[in-house]
Design an enzyme around this catalytic site. Structure first.
Site, PDB file in Angstrom:
ATOM      1  CD  GLU A 111      -7.854  -5.296   1.342  1.00 36.63           C
ATOM      2  OE1 GLU A 111      -6.623  -5.947   1.499  1.00 36.63           O
ATOM      3  OE2 GLU A 111      -7.998  -3.938   1.069  1.00 36.63           O
TER       4      GLU A 111
ATOM      5  CD  GLU B 140      -2.611  -8.479  -2.978  1.00 34.81           C
ATOM      6  OE1 GLU B 140      -3.314  -8.530  -3.843  1.00 34.81           O
ATOM      7  OE2 GLU B 140      -2.164  -7.261  -2.294  1.00 34.81           O
TER       8      GLU B 140
ATOM      9  CB  SER C  31      -0.813  -0.106   1.270  1.00 35.93           C
ATOM     10  OG  SER C  31      -0.219  -0.016   2.367  1.00 35.93           O
TER      11      SER C  31
ATOM     12  CG  ASP D 107       2.290  -6.639   1.126  1.00 39.25           C
ATOM     13  OD1 ASP D 107       2.321  -7.693   1.878  1.00 39.25           O
ATOM     14  OD2 ASP D 107       1.497  -5.593   1.065  1.00 39.25           O
TER      15      ASP D 107
END
Ligand code: KIV
Length: 279
Positions: free
Chosen positions: A187, A120, A50, A88
């Site tokens: 999420e 992810e 992010s 990440d």
């Protein structure tokens, strides 16, 4: 302090053990000073991709590179003494093959000193997660809304409103859990589904926009600090309102520079003359 004189930080194993015992507190951090401020209050600090949107003004996280994650991971590691730190893997650095994922996860861990990586994906990433975990890389899973898939998912919106969506997230979460993720970000997912996942999965769930039913919560720090004046999704609570505070401080500074009030005598160096005797 440990025997080596360093503070002992929480590990991915201790985070996993918190399931059913205590709620996991997680925030994002991208820089040393923010990591220092958040460290004692958090169990987990996430150097999330992010940062591409938050720090670099990108529209999505797709443009974030491994080098950016390494630079910010190193910065955060300089500021922590307590929290477990996860970095990440950005878009395109792990989806090609499990070998690619391993190579880049090793770089992240060796070059930052972080405790594990987040990636992810659900069913399609399970084999990769198992491969990494079997080779000593703790993995934080991420299912539900997956921002790196924005271009195929067609935007950011909450999920679990249809049977098809619910079943897909179920399959994803079970696959990531069975592959050995130490914890899983859920999420943008409706509450009943988040609750059922939390009850069913062995790994703790860390929710963002996924209700209080999760084993822990994560927010983007800049969101919860109120640094953005034009962005407040439903799932974000502002615990501070720093945006207007920063703007007011900048306005006051500008006024004083323009009027000549700043810098004052107390901010100004004068020559310190030594006496002829040198005293
Ligand atoms: O990139 C990120 O910061 C994240 C969290 C919001 C979960 O993935």
């Amino acid at each position: 302090m440990s025997a080596h004189g360093k503070h002992k930080r929480l590990t991915t194993a201790s985070i996993r053990q918190m399931k059913g015992e205590a709620r996991i507190v997680c925030l994002t951090a991208y820089t040393t000073p923010i990591a220092r401020l958040l460290d004692t209050h958090c169990d987990l600090l996430l150097v999330g991709d992010s940062l591409g949107m938050v720090l670099y003004g990108m529209d999505t996280t797709v443009g974030v590179t491994l080098d950016m994650m390494i630079a910010h991971g190193r910065a955060v590691m300089r500021g922590v003494e307590h929290a477990c730190v996860i970095v990440d893997l950005p878009f395109g650095t792990y989806q090609e093959s499990k070998e690619q994922a391993f190579r880049n996860a090793v770089r992240l861990m060796q070059e930052t000193g972080c405790d594990g990586v987040k990636l992810e994906g659900g069913e399609e990433m399970a084999e990769t997660i198992a491969f990494l975990v079997a080779r000593g890389i703790p993995v934080f899973g991420h299912v539900g809304l997956m921002p790196q898939l924005v271009h195929t998912a067609g935007g950011f919106r909450s999920l679990g409103h249809s049977d098809a969506e619910t079943q897909k997230i179920w399959r994803d979460a079970i696959a990531v859990d069975q592959a050995g993720a130490f914890a899983i970000v859920v999420e943008g997912t409706v509450e009943p589904l988040a609750r059922e996942l939390t009850e069913k999965l062995a790994a703790p769930t860390v929710g963002i926009g996924a209700s209080p039913a999760c084993d822990g919560q994560v927010l983007v720090s800049d969101d919860m600090l109120g640094l953005f004046t034009d962005f407040k999704p439903k799932f974000v609570k502002r615990f501070a309102d720093l945006g207007p505070t920063v703007s007011e401080a900048a306005a006051a500074y500008a006024d004083e520079v323009r009027s000549g009030a700043f810098p004052g005598p107390e901010h100004t160096f004068q020559v310190r003359r030594q006496s002829p005797s040198g005293k």
